[in-house]
Design an enzyme around this catalytic site. Sequence first.
Site, PDB file in Angstrom:
ATOM      1  N   SER A 248      36.765-112.287  52.423  1.00 37.14           N
ATOM      2  CA  SER A 248      36.081-112.210  53.633  1.00 37.14           C
ATOM      3  C   SER A 248      36.685-112.681  54.804  1.00 37.14           C
ATOM      4  O   SER A 248      36.434-112.674  56.017  1.00 37.14           O
ATOM      5  CB  SER A 248      34.803-113.325  53.579  1.00 37.14           C
ATOM      6  OG  SER A 248      35.654-114.580  53.011  1.00 37.14           O
ATOM      7  N   CYS A 334      36.934-121.946  39.430  1.00 40.91           N
ATOM      8  CA  CYS A 334      37.860-122.981  39.772  1.00 40.91           C
ATOM      9  C   CYS A 334      37.094-124.533  39.920  1.00 40.91           C
ATOM     10  O   CYS A 334      37.939-125.261  40.486  1.00 40.91           O
ATOM     11  CB  CYS A 334      39.136-122.672  40.630  1.00 40.91           C
ATOM     12  SG  CYS A 334      38.191-122.297  42.506  1.00 40.91           S
TER      13      CYS A 334
HETATM   14  N1  SAH Z   1      43.079-115.027  44.065  1.00 39.69           N
HETATM   15  C1  SAH Z   1      43.760-115.537  45.300  1.00 39.69           C
HETATM   16  C2  SAH Z   1      42.976-116.886  45.630  1.00 39.69           C
HETATM   17  C3  SAH Z   1      41.387-116.532  45.987  1.00 39.69           C
HETATM   18  S1  SAH Z   1      40.718-118.201  46.758  1.00 39.69           S
HETATM   19  C4  SAH Z   1      44.978-115.548  45.005  1.00 39.69           C
HETATM   20  O1  SAH Z   1      45.569-115.452  43.839  1.00 39.69           O
HETATM   21  O2  SAH Z   1      45.655-115.912  45.880  1.00 39.69           O
HETATM   22  C5  SAH Z   1      39.322-117.437  47.256  1.00 39.69           C
HETATM   23  C6  SAH Z   1      39.233-116.339  48.341  1.00 39.69           C
HETATM   24  O3  SAH Z   1      37.814-116.112  48.440  1.00 39.69           O
HETATM   25  C7  SAH Z   1      39.603-116.908  49.829  1.00 39.69           C
HETATM   26  O4  SAH Z   1      40.551-116.051  50.236  1.00 39.69           O
HETATM   27  C8  SAH Z   1      38.290-116.706  50.467  1.00 39.69           C
HETATM   28  O5  SAH Z   1      38.535-116.323  52.093  1.00 39.69           O
HETATM   29  C9  SAH Z   1      37.553-115.695  49.575  1.00 39.69           C
HETATM   30  N2  SAH Z   1      36.034-115.707  49.828  1.00 39.69           N
HETATM   31  C10 SAH Z   1      35.176-116.862  49.913  1.00 39.69           C
HETATM   32  N3  SAH Z   1      33.895-116.317  49.934  1.00 39.69           N
HETATM   33  C11 SAH Z   1      33.996-115.115  49.835  1.00 39.69           C
HETATM   34  C12 SAH Z   1      32.972-114.217  49.827  1.00 39.69           C
HETATM   35  N4  SAH Z   1      31.509-114.297  49.616  1.00 39.69           N
HETATM   36  N5  SAH Z   1      33.230-112.680  50.000  1.00 39.69           N
HETATM   37  C13 SAH Z   1      34.598-112.439  50.068  1.00 39.69           C
HETATM   38  N6  SAH Z   1      35.639-113.323  50.100  1.00 39.69           N
HETATM   39  C14 SAH Z   1      35.282-114.596  49.837  1.00 39.69           C
END
Ligand code: SAH
Length: 390
Positions: A248, A334
């Site tokens: 997002s 997490c």
């Molecule tokens: N897998 C990543 C870390 C993910 S952190 C890595 O290894 O670096 C979680 C992410 O989810 C964040 O970047 C946040 O912007 C995104 N996010 C949160 N809610 C969301 C949604 N409903 N749809 C899409 N992205 C989302």
Amino acid sequence: MDSAILKPGKDKAVRNRHHWIFSGAVARLPDIDDGDILAVRSADGEHLGYAYFNRRSSIAGRMISFGKTLPEDAIRESLGQALALRKAFFDPAVTNARRLVNAEGDALPGLVADLYDDVLVVQIATRGMDKLKPLLLEILVETVKPRTVYEKSDLPARREEGLEEFEGLLYGDRAGADQVDILENGLPFRVRPSRSQKTGFYLDQREMRGLVRRLAKGRRVLNAFSYTGAFTVCALKGGAARADSVDSSEAALGLAEENLELNGLPSSSGYFIAADVFEFLRSPDLDYDFIILDPPAFAKKRTDVVQACRGYKDINRLAVQRVRPGGLVLTFSCSHFIEAALFRQVVFQASLEAGRRVRILQEHRQAADHPVNVYHPETAYLKGLLLYVD
Ligand code: SAH
């Protein structure tokens, strides 16, 4: 030093080396400034250790020493042991980004310190740790010798401690806080601590990135909740036919594109899609055979658990439903409020509703620089399941 006295029978957790003293366990707290350190005694006067206290918080005290070791010596000792653990397990020529201090996991409640090459990013969650900042900074600068120390304490939970969110340079070169390139398992990634989520990079998934690299060959990969595309890069380096990133945050996706470039991967290797994963997984014509689901913590407090489980079930049902036969789903939670057994239960329910045959191939947890303190189970927060869907 003044003492806090625990109620009769309320000293068991501390005797079991759990770091938290809930306000209901305290019989007597002397007149202190919030964040001050006190000796901790049982109801019959036995010395149990030292903790810092904050009357505003439901966790009134957090232990920093169990026994006679004085607070400052205990902090030095815990920091020394935290650094020694990382030295033993990480070769900086392959991985120069690691969590040096994992709060209660390293017996240092309220403190997280992540090292990105020579840039140290610290996160302080409590008033007690905030008061210890000058000492921490002195020790960390002396032992780690970083180019930059940047504080990124943009934690809403600080409010309960009577602290504002704070972000700023504590030491050295400001440029390091804005951008630093790191190496993880031999692959370069760009981190922008001052402009990103958390301290800048999700180091806890390092081992899972290695797994994705090993499993991705020939597969069409969806990296859902991609953040800055670390799983995407690993999938492509592992020979994925294509790897799409959905998040997002436009800023995170922008950095994901940079990370592909940094790794010599053409931007045509996949799409970068700014979307809500809940909606994206419902789009027609998905043809992925490897879906990674690494959402943010849906349960930030215990009262969120039921709602959070609905969210986890939703995305897992959709992923299991939509992945191609013979496909993989690597799914995570997490949130430490969602325990491993509950997460499996959610995945079970999601699979049942999807009506596919689902097998668990592997179970995972956070990387070794996020150690779990056996005495403090809340430090175990990341759970992952590798699913095979027929
Ligand atoms: N897998 C990543 C870390 C993910 S952190 C890595 O290894 O670096 C979680 C992410 O989810 C964040 O970047 C946040 O912007 C995104 N996010 C949160 N809610 C969301 C949604 N409903 N749809 C899409 N992205 C989302």
